[in-house]
Structures are given as C-alpha cells and as structure tokens.
Design an enzyme around this catalytic site. Structure first.
Site, short mmCIF file in Angstrom:
data_model
loop_
_atom_site.label_atom_id
_atom_site.label_comp_id
_atom_site.label_asym_id
_atom_site.label_seq_id
_atom_site.Cartn_x
_atom_site.Cartn_y
_atom_site.Cartn_z
N MET A 69 -8.67 8.56 8.89
CA MET A 69 -9.23 9.03 7.60
C MET A 69 -10.37 10.02 7.80
O MET A 69 -11.37 9.99 7.09
CB MET A 69 -9.72 7.82 6.77
CG MET A 69 -8.68 6.75 6.54
SD MET A 69 -9.38 5.19 5.93
CE MET A 69 -10.23 4.57 7.40
N LYS A 107 -3.98 3.08 -2.18
CA LYS A 107 -5.27 3.72 -2.29
C LYS A 107 -5.24 5.05 -1.55
O LYS A 107 -4.59 5.19 -0.52
CB LYS A 107 -6.39 2.85 -1.71
CG LYS A 107 -6.53 1.49 -2.38
CD LYS A 107 -7.52 0.62 -1.67
CE LYS A 107 -7.61 -0.75 -2.33
NZ LYS A 107 -6.37 -1.52 -2.21
N ASP A 113 0.83 -1.21 0.00
CA ASP A 113 0.00 0.00 0.00
C ASP A 113 0.86 1.26 0.00
O ASP A 113 2.06 1.21 0.31
CB ASP A 113 -0.90 0.03 1.24
CG ASP A 113 -2.06 -0.94 1.14
OD1 ASP A 113 -2.31 -1.46 0.04
OD2 ASP A 113 -2.71 -1.19 2.17
#
Length: 287
Positions: A191, A77, A55
C-alpha cells in the site's frame, strides 16, 4: 511406486471432515489472487460456509469456488475509501456467528500480514465468538515469486522486511528509516503508492543509493499482473508513466536484479492464455 491407502484416507478425512461448527468464524487467507495458491484448508472452509464476508482483493476466480448456497457479503476497502468501516465489519462477523452461521472472513493474502485479521480476532475474543485462522500466501511472497524475484538470496539479501506504506487514518509514514536503509536486505512495501515520494526521500536520506533496484507489481499472480523494474531514483516517474494503481507492491533491493533471469516461461504462457480468454469474453476488445 506404491502409495499408502491408509495415509491417503487420513489426509482426506482431515481436509474434508474437520468440523466447521455453526456459530464459528474462520478468518481465512485467500492468497494473492491465483486460485491455484489457495490452501486446501481454505478451500474446504469456503465450500462449507453459510456466509462469506470478503474483501475486494479476493479474486473472482476464488469466489467461484465458494459454496453456491452461501450468503456473500462484500466489505472491500480501498485506501482512503472504505466500502464498509472496519468497526461495522467486526460487528457483522459477531452478528452472523450469533445467528449460528458458519462464517468465513475471506481476505486477500494472509489475514495476519497487513490484513487486519488480528483486529478482527481480538473483537471475536472480546465477544466470546469461537474462531480459527487459516494462513494464506501473502502477496509479497506470491507476487515476487511470479515475477522472478527471490525475496532472500545468499549473494544479495540476507533478510526481508514487510513494511506498511500506508498508516491508519492517513497518518504520516513514520518508520525506522535508518534500519530500512541498511544493506543486505529486501524491503517490500504494501500500500505504498501514495507515499512513494516519502519512501524515496527517506531511504536515500538514510543512506540507500538512488540506483538501488526497485520492482513494482500490480495485481500479482492474476491475469492482470503488471510489473515494472526501475530504480529508487526512477520510482515516482515509473508509477506515473505506467499508471500503476492499488493493489501494487513496491519491492526494493538487489534481488530485483534477478527478475529477468528468473522469470518463469510457464507463467508467461499461462498469462498469455488468460489474456486471450479475457479479450474473447470482452468481444475482441482488451478487458
């Protein structure tokens, strides 16, 4: 003080000789960024891997420790911008294992804490692929510690809650706000930058005071760590003023008051050295 040679050899055998079979997938947590926080088991697996699917939150320093002969595939991502769709990543793991590769799925933090490791493990099971999971230090624990914030403290916080600040497919952030606003706890939002207005509005509406301390930590435990302390009332303005970008954690609770007192001088010195090294590699310009 004498050591026990037999015990040392047993530990070395367990770490270095544990078989990583062809056709097996290891879902591995890389921790929050500092390579010193990588577990010994994770290090052993990435050095044995034939293929590493990683990632964007895996630091370059950790990628330098990967087996030089391994095929490294980036599937990083970002919120609202997926480099590789999750479904394609799932299929990729199955395909690599089917070719009898020793596959490491390398994730920032811990695979099972907002890392989609559970979804990938389910897919492997459904496709009869052997797998193992290696936990990593999750970002909340690593970043908070490096910023001088104990997530729990008998005088300030008797529990800690890890909360997603971003829902699947950009769904509205529907959480149990009444429980999250209750006193005596630390809340860590992963997030959560894009939903900061919702977080502020809902927590205050459900009883949390606007002067509750808040810390923002961007790229914690790395040389690029950026940290600011504010309040719930000042959260949105601080994000805008200081230009916080993902990945940033939002830590909300009275324990944030301890950040300055418990800041670690040794880490500050290490960050200063790292900054000098980055500046030097950029020809004297800030990286």
């Amino acid at each position: 003080m004498s050591t026990n040679p037999r015990k040392k050899c047993l530990v070395e055998f367990q770490l270095a000789e544990q078989p990583f079979r062809p056709g097996e997938v290891a879902i591995v947590g890389a921790g929050p960024g500092d390579p010193g926080l990588l577990t010994l088991r994770a290090l052993m697996l990435i050095q044995q891997a034939d293929a590493v699917v990683y990632d964007r939150l895996v630091s370059p320093q950790i990628m330098e420790l990967v087996n030089p002969g391994a095929e490294c595939i980036h599937v990083g991502k970002a919120s609202g911008c997926h480099y590789v769709p999750q479904e394609d990543t799932n299929e990729l793991l199955v395909q690599l294992a089917g070719r009898q590769r020793r596959v490491v799925r390398l994730k920032g933090g811990d695979p099972y804490i907002f890392g989609r490791g559970g979804e990938e493990a389910e897919f492997l099971v459904d496709n009869d692929i052997d797998f193992q999971v290696v936990p990593g230090i999750t970002s909340a624990a690593g970043c908070a510690s490096y910023c001088g914030i104990p997530l729990t403290h008998r005088d300030y916080s008797q529990s800690v809650t890890f909360v997603t600040g971003h829902r699947k497919a950009d769904q509205s952030l529907e959480l149990n706000w009444r429980v999250l606003a209750a006193p005596g706890q630390t809340r860590v939002f992963y997030m959560g930058l894009s939903n900061a207005p919702t977080i502020v509005r809902e927590l205050i509406a459900h009883g949390l005071t606007g002067d509750c301390p808040v810390a923002l930590v961007e790229r914690g435990t790395t040389p690029q760590q950026h940290m600011a302390v504010t309040t719930l009332w000042g959260l949105e303005a601080t994000i805008a003023r200081e230009g916080f970008q993902p990945p940033t954690l939002i830590i909300i609770g009275e324990v944030v008051k301890l950040a300055e007192k418990l800041a670690q001088p040794a880490l500050k010195g290490r960050e200063a050295l790292a900054t000098k090294a980055i500046t030097a590699s950029a020809g004297g310009r800030p990286a």
